[in-house]
Design an enzyme around this catalytic site. Structure first.
Site, PDB file in Angstrom:
ATOM      1  CG  ASP A 129      44.711  41.062  32.669  1.00  0.00           C
ATOM      2  OD1 ASP A 129      43.493  40.762  32.669  1.00  0.00           O
ATOM      3  OD2 ASP A 129      45.413  41.071  33.460  1.00  0.00           O
ATOM      4  CG  ASP A 131      42.132  32.781  37.615  1.00  0.00           C
ATOM      5  OD1 ASP A 131      42.077  31.421  37.319  1.00  0.00           O
ATOM      6  OD2 ASP A 131      42.566  33.074  38.451  1.00  0.00           O
TER       7      ASP A 131
HETATM    8  P1  IMP Z   1      38.867  36.032  37.183  1.00  0.00           P
HETATM    9  O1  IMP Z   1      37.875  37.074  37.630  1.00  0.00           O
HETATM   10  O2  IMP Z   1      38.988  34.906  38.161  1.00  0.00           O
HETATM   11  O3  IMP Z   1      38.747  35.375  35.777  1.00  0.00           O
HETATM   12  O4  IMP Z   1      40.286  36.934  37.274  1.00  0.00           O
HETATM   13  C1  IMP Z   1      40.536  37.669  36.371  1.00  0.00           C
HETATM   14  C2  IMP Z   1      41.447  38.791  36.907  1.00  0.00           C
HETATM   15  O5  IMP Z   1      42.236  38.321  37.910  1.00  0.00           O
HETATM   16  C3  IMP Z   1      42.151  39.207  35.723  1.00  0.00           C
HETATM   17  O6  IMP Z   1      41.875  40.244  35.093  1.00  0.00           O
HETATM   18  C4  IMP Z   1      43.723  39.639  36.510  1.00  0.00           C
HETATM   19  O7  IMP Z   1      43.726  40.804  37.014  1.00  0.00           O
HETATM   20  C5  IMP Z   1      43.527  38.560  37.696  1.00  0.00           C
HETATM   21  N1  IMP Z   1      44.351  37.463  37.640  1.00  0.00           N
HETATM   22  C6  IMP Z   1      43.794  36.256  37.269  1.00  0.00           C
HETATM   23  N2  IMP Z   1      44.936  35.295  37.109  1.00  0.00           N
HETATM   24  C7  IMP Z   1      46.006  35.892  37.295  1.00  0.00           C
HETATM   25  C8  IMP Z   1      47.588  35.520  37.197  1.00  0.00           C
HETATM   26  O8  IMP Z   1      47.920  34.505  36.648  1.00  0.00           O
HETATM   27  N3  IMP Z   1      48.533  36.637  37.218  1.00  0.00           N
HETATM   28  C9  IMP Z   1      47.953  38.136  37.399  1.00  0.00           C
HETATM   29  N4  IMP Z   1      46.599  38.076  37.395  1.00  0.00           N
HETATM   30  C10 IMP Z   1      45.744  37.398  37.465  1.00  0.00           C
END
Ligand code: IMP
Length: 189
Positions: free
Chosen positions: A110, A113
């Site tokens: 989805d 981040d």
């Molecule tokens: P990362 O590991 O920091 O890249 O984060 C990835 C996961 O964090 C995604 O698969 C989402 O489930 C969650 N996530 C990151 N940013 C958001 C946001 O703005 N809204 C909702 N979920 C988020």
């Protein structure tokens, strides 16, 4: 697409989110991404892997525009819980259920981040020796990226603000919304 009233503003736990990406925009971009993947992976019989929970709606829309031979599987990682910021830890809740060796793997996320989850996923999948590893994500927050992750296909680059809807949640709420909404006040809490 069924007609439904467009909601411009939502509230979750007293926080306001404004409409950011409409259902129409998201659907058009999903079709476009699928058409690129159809061309690139024709005759490659890829396995599309949905990263649960957040990607479940994007995955189901994207996969219905895929018109080449393919398989699907699901992977589940720990979520943010009720927070709007990553704990910095990733744990595996549901492992893959398919034979990865020598297959073309397409991860469907989805949102990327910090990139921590995708780095974890890549390490996990690469240990099983796929033929190729590709990433498609609906959203990416370039200003938030901390890890060097190759994103092969993305829907929208967005600012570093929390978003919900279309599978993405805040405290498990708002996954059911057809559009994507952005936190109105001061970004990440
Ligand atoms: P990362 O590991 O920091 O890249 O984060 C990835 C996961 O964090 C995604 O698969 C989402 O489930 C969650 N996530 C990151 N940013 C958001 C946001 O703005 N809204 C909702 N979920 C988020």
């Amino acid at each position: 697409m069924s007609k439904s009233k467009i909601i411009n503003k939502i509230k979750i736990n007293k926080e306001t989110f404004d409409l950011y990406l409409t259902e129409k925009k998201i659907q058009a971009r999903s079709r476009y991404l699928a058409s690129k993947i159809n061309k690139k992976f024709a005759d490659k019989d890829p396995i599309f892997i949905c990263v649960l929970n957040g990607a479940f709606i994007f995955f189901s829309d994207l996969i219905r525009h895929i018109n080449i031979d393919c398989e699907v599987d699901f992977l589940k990682l720990s979520s943010y819980g009720d927070a709007k910021i990553s704990s910095g830890n990733v744990t595996l809740i549901k492992d893959l259920n398919c034979e990865v060796r020598n297959r073309n793997i397409i991860m469907v996320e989805d949102i990327v981040d910090t990139g921590l989850s995708m780095r974890y996923i890549k390490n996990l999948v690469m240990a099983h020796h796929p033929k190729s590893f590709s990433v498609v994500t609906l959203l990416i927050k370039p200003d938030s990226l901390k890890y060097d992750i190759k994103i092969d296909y993305f829907g929208f680059k967005i600012p570093n603000k929390f978003v919900v809807g279309y599978g993405l949640d805040y405290a498990q709420k708002a996954r059911n919304l057809r559009s994507i909404y952005q936190l109105k006040t001061n970004g990440k809490a």
